[in-house]
Design a protein around this motif. Structure first.
Motif: not given
Length: 212
Positions: A37, A41-42, A45, A100, A102
């Motif tokens: 995560a 580059q969430l 995170p 998360w 994404e």
């Protein structure tokens, strides 16, 4: 509200979670997912939802940031006089959740909660930006206030009092959740999601697949 909200849906197809390929220990699996995560580059995170239960049996949730992680558990910092602080003092059991989006992943963690040692809390507090250290003094967290001006005035007061060296407030410190249960959720197509649970049985972590 537009009733099309019921039609919102997504097909999860990015990854899979196989119990034979997953790490034997939940901490190892979590560290892998957390690093992915971060590497991806969430946005935030390290944000996690913390759930506590009050003396009246009413549950409450809020988002906090994980600030430490090792074999002992997961650490975050807060005002002990806040609602969550008071609820944890009365009932030191809690749950955490990372989502998360994404990566189409969720991690849920349950266990007992303890305060971190003063030396550990002091070290983390000293590492914070000055404005954040002053903010820990200025905000009577979870209490009703007359307006934002109260916070601004309090911040100015403590900034003048402590200058560049505010000590850690006695009402501010860290909590550590010591897990006895983890669940890892990976979204899959057709709502046949992958769910792996790790539960502590004595000193052994038992890994099990759950139906979605």
């Amino acid at each position: 509200m537009d009733n099309r909200i019921a039609d919102l849906r997504k097909s999860y197809e990015k990854a899979e979670l196989d119990e034979h390929a997953a790490a034997p220990l939940p901490l190892q699996q979590f560290e892998t997912w957390l690093q992915q995560a971060i590497d991806g580059q969430l946005p935030e995170p390290n944000a996690m939802t913390l759930a506590t239960v009050g003396a009246d049996g009413r549950p409450s949730t809020r988002v906090v940031l994980i600030k430490g992680l090792d074999a002992r558990g997961l650490v975050w910092y807060t005002n002990f006089n806040s609602r969550k602080g008071q609820e944890l003092a009365a009932n030191p059991m809690a749950a955490l959740q990372f989502h998360w989006v994404e990566l189409e992943r969720v991690v849920r963690i349950e266990g007992r909660v303890e305060r971190v040692a003063d030396a550990e809390a002091d070290a983390y507090y000293a590492s914070r930006p000055l404005d954040s250290r002053i903010g820990a003094w200025a905000s009577p967290q979870s209490q009703v206030i007359g307006g934002r001006g109260v916070l601004v005035a309090q911040a100015a007061r403590y900034a003048a009092q402590f200058a560049l060296s505010p000590p850690r407030p006695p009402h501010w410190g860290g909590f550590r959740l010591v897990p006895d249960r983890w669940e890892f959720w990976q979204g899959r197509k057709s709502r046949l999601h992958d769910r792996l649970r790790y539960r502590l049985d004595g000193d052994t972590w038992v890994r099990e697949r759950l139906a979605p």
